[in-house]
Design a protein around this motif. Structure first.
Motif, PDB file in Angstrom:
ATOM      1  N   VAL A 264      27.513  31.058  -7.509  1.00  0.00           N
ATOM      2  CA  VAL A 264      27.791  29.644  -7.211  1.00  0.00           C
ATOM      3  C   VAL A 264      26.797  29.218  -6.125  1.00  0.00           C
ATOM      4  CG1 VAL A 264      29.499  28.013  -6.322  1.00  0.00           C
ATOM      5  CG2 VAL A 264      30.272  29.980  -7.649  1.00  0.00           C
ATOM      6  N   ILE A 265      26.302  27.997  -6.243  1.00  0.00           N
ATOM      7  CA  ILE A 265      25.392  27.471  -5.218  1.00  0.00           C
ATOM      8  C   ILE A 265      25.972  26.178  -4.646  1.00  0.00           C
ATOM      9  CG2 ILE A 265      23.054  26.541  -4.768  1.00  0.00           C
ATOM     10  CD1 ILE A 265      22.943  29.476  -5.519  1.00  0.00           C
ATOM     11  N   PHE A 266      25.981  26.090  -3.324  1.00  0.00           N
ATOM     12  CA  PHE A 266      26.345  24.848  -2.646  1.00  0.00           C
ATOM     13  C   PHE A 266      25.078  24.299  -1.984  1.00  0.00           C
ATOM     14  CE2 PHE A 266      30.382  27.175  -2.805  1.00  0.00           C
ATOM     15  CZ  PHE A 266      31.195  26.210  -3.386  1.00  0.00           C
ATOM     16  N   PRO A 267      24.350  23.439  -2.697  1.00  0.00           N
ATOM     17  CA  PRO A 267      23.107  22.898  -2.134  1.00  0.00           C
ATOM     18  C   PRO A 267      23.406  21.658  -1.285  1.00  0.00           C
ATOM     19  CG  PRO A 267      23.415  22.089  -4.373  1.00  0.00           C
ATOM     20  CD  PRO A 267      24.630  22.933  -4.049  1.00  0.00           C
ATOM     21  N   PRO A 268      22.479  21.273  -0.414  1.00  0.00           N
ATOM     22  CA  PRO A 268      22.639  19.976   0.232  1.00  0.00           C
ATOM     23  C   PRO A 268      22.611  18.884  -0.837  1.00  0.00           C
ATOM     24  CG  PRO A 268      20.564  21.055   0.906  1.00  0.00           C
ATOM     25  CD  PRO A 268      21.242  21.970  -0.055  1.00  0.00           C
ATOM     26  N   ALA A 269      23.265  17.775  -0.577  1.00  0.00           N
ATOM     27  CA  ALA A 269      23.385  16.728  -1.602  1.00  0.00           C
ATOM     28  C   ALA A 269      22.026  16.259  -2.116  1.00  0.00           C
ATOM     29  CB  ALA A 269      24.168  15.549  -1.034  1.00  0.00           C
ATOM     30  N   VAL A 270      21.013  16.280  -1.245  1.00  0.00           N
ATOM     31  CA  VAL A 270      19.692  15.801  -1.675  1.00  0.00           C
ATOM     32  C   VAL A 270      19.065  16.714  -2.740  1.00  0.00           C
ATOM     33  CG1 VAL A 270      19.069  14.468   0.376  1.00  0.00           C
ATOM     34  CG2 VAL A 270      18.627  16.942   0.339  1.00  0.00           C
ATOM     35  N   CYS A 271      19.593  17.934  -2.875  1.00  0.00           N
ATOM     36  CA  CYS A 271      19.076  18.868  -3.896  1.00  0.00           C
ATOM     37  C   CYS A 271      19.998  18.957  -5.105  1.00  0.00           C
ATOM     38  CB  CYS A 271      18.969  20.286  -3.339  1.00  0.00           C
ATOM     39  SG  CYS A 271      17.840  20.469  -1.992  1.00  0.00           S
ATOM     40  N   ALA A 272      21.075  18.198  -5.113  1.00  0.00           N
ATOM     41  CA  ALA A 272      22.079  18.358  -6.173  1.00  0.00           C
ATOM     42  C   ALA A 272      21.464  18.154  -7.558  1.00  0.00           C
ATOM     43  CB  ALA A 272      23.239  17.396  -5.948  1.00  0.00           C
ATOM     44  N   ALA A 273      20.635  17.121  -7.695  1.00  0.00           N
ATOM     45  CA  ALA A 273      20.073  16.841  -9.020  1.00  0.00           C
ATOM     46  C   ALA A 273      19.165  17.986  -9.473  1.00  0.00           C
ATOM     47  CB  ALA A 273      19.301  15.523  -8.994  1.00  0.00           C
ATOM     48  N   ALA A 274      18.357  18.516  -8.548  1.00  0.00           N
ATOM     49  CA  ALA A 274      17.452  19.613  -8.901  1.00  0.00           C
ATOM     50  C   ALA A 274      18.246  20.852  -9.308  1.00  0.00           C
ATOM     51  CB  ALA A 274      16.539  19.938  -7.718  1.00  0.00           C
ATOM     52  N   VAL A 275      19.331  21.121  -8.586  1.00  0.00           N
ATOM     53  CA  VAL A 275      20.156  22.294  -8.916  1.00  0.00           C
ATOM     54  C   VAL A 275      20.871  22.065 -10.250  1.00  0.00           C
ATOM     55  CG1 VAL A 275      22.181  23.646  -8.202  1.00  0.00           C
ATOM     56  CG2 VAL A 275      20.388  23.112  -6.544  1.00  0.00           C
ATOM     57  N   ALA A 276      21.428  20.872 -10.415  1.00  0.00           N
ATOM     58  CA  ALA A 276      22.143  20.567 -11.659  1.00  0.00           C
ATOM     59  C   ALA A 276      21.222  20.756 -12.870  1.00  0.00           C
ATOM     60  CB  ALA A 276      22.678  19.136 -11.614  1.00  0.00           C
ATOM     61  N   GLU A 277      20.017  20.265 -12.726  1.00  0.00           N
ATOM     62  CA  GLU A 277      19.048  20.385 -13.824  1.00  0.00           C
ATOM     63  C   GLU A 277      18.659  21.853 -14.039  1.00  0.00           C
ATOM     64  OE1 GLU A 277      14.634  18.688 -14.532  1.00  0.00           O
ATOM     65  OE2 GLU A 277      16.015  17.357 -13.468  1.00  0.00           O
ATOM     66  N   GLY A 278      18.470  22.571 -12.940  1.00  0.00           N
ATOM     67  CA  GLY A 278      18.050  23.977 -13.022  1.00  0.00           C
ATOM     68  C   GLY A 278      19.082  24.872 -13.668  1.00  0.00           C
ATOM     69  N   VAL A 279      20.364  24.637 -13.397  1.00  0.00           N
ATOM     70  CA  VAL A 279      21.406  25.533 -13.929  1.00  0.00           C
ATOM     71  C   VAL A 279      21.906  25.097 -15.308  1.00  0.00           C
ATOM     72  CG1 VAL A 279      22.187  26.139 -11.596  1.00  0.00           C
ATOM     73  CG2 VAL A 279      23.406  24.368 -12.876  1.00  0.00           C
ATOM     74  N   ALA A 280      21.474  23.939 -15.772  1.00  0.00           N
ATOM     75  CA  ALA A 280      21.972  23.419 -17.055  1.00  0.00           C
ATOM     76  C   ALA A 280      21.799  24.470 -18.148  1.00  0.00           C
ATOM     77  CB  ALA A 280      21.227  22.148 -17.423  1.00  0.00           C
TER      78      ALA A 280
END
Ligand code: PEP
Length: 254
Positions: free
Chosen positions: A38-54
């Protein structure tokens, strides 16, 4: 109960670093390991993480939320938007939120309730300060935080607990196996009283200076169902290493 290793990036990394991290994690991890991360990124990275883990089983969540879908809450993050982006979890009451931003237990209870109401799993963090421990108040403090944090929670909906002694977060000082086992057993007894059905499926994570060097003595303890990892999770290889060492310490069972 599945074992998890959750990385709290705090206020580290930007979108391009986040994307590179997730790419590296995906390349290094076996498919069955991805579901334990599980990753808890800062909100500014949420989109990058969401896209990366898709398309993978890696889960992610917000580090903090405001308990409303939208509205006049300047600077806050909507849990409904996180959910829409694919977040499955959110931290509530991390020690930095409690101690730097002064978030009280009652406000955290509202966050827990709201997250559950929209189908996002709250990860309620509890933990005593060094003074609390010195004055023998550990049990009282973590029980109060857990009790108030869950006052409005629904035991039929998922919630996770993270035991994070304040004095062990970001200090390099890890709690001893005995201290971890004692605190987790206090929290487990509380959960059992709250709801035995909920307790059976509620993981209790330990957090506080966990790294590859010290994880083996903690991963196999009673009622330790995973880790919440700050500093050491900033490196994808180290996070994966912690998961693998945990698996070894647990006789292959994660
Ligand atoms: C945390 O941020 O939740 C944490 C436990 O940090 P660290 O592992 O750096 O102590």
């Amino acid at each position: 109960m599945d074992f998890v290793c959750a990385g709290n990036w705090k206020m580290h990394k930007g979108p391009s670093e986040a994307a590179a991290y997730i790419k590296a994690l995906r390349e290094m991890a076996q498919p069955e390991e991805l579901a334990r991360l599980v990753i808890f990124p800062p909100a500014v990275c949420a989109a990058a993480v969401a896209e990366g883990v898709a398309g993978t089983e890696i889960r992610w969540g917000g580090q903090n939320i405001f308990p409303a879908p939208s509205g006049a809450a300047t600077g806050e993050n909507s849990p409904a938007v996180f959910k829409d982006m694919g977040a499955k979890l959110a931290l509530v009451g991390h020690s930095e939120r409690r101690h730097i931003f002064g978030e009280p237990d009652e406000a955290l209870a509202k966050k827990v309730q709201f997250l559950q109401s929209i189908g996002t799993t709250p990860v309620l963090c509890v933990g005593e300060t060094l003074d609390d421990r010195r004055w023998n108040r550990t049990a009282e403090v973590i029980l109060r935080q857990a009790k108030i944090g869950l006052t409005a929670a629904d035991p039929t909906k998922p919630v996770w607990i993270a035991y994070e002694p304040v004095w062990a977060i970001g200090t390099g000082e890890v709690a001893t196996p005995l201290q971890v086992e004692e605190a987790h057993s206090i929290l487990r007894s509380f959960l059992l009283e709250w709801s035995s059905a909920a307790s059976a499926v509620t993981p209790i994570l330990y957090g506080g200076s966990v790294k590859a060097d010290n994880v083996s003595s903690l991963a196999g303890l009673n009622n330790v169902n995973g880790f919440l990892i700050g500093g050491a999770s900033l490196d994808a290889k180290e996070l994966l290493n912690i998961l693998r060492l945990s698996r070894d310490a647990r006789g292959g069972k994660i």
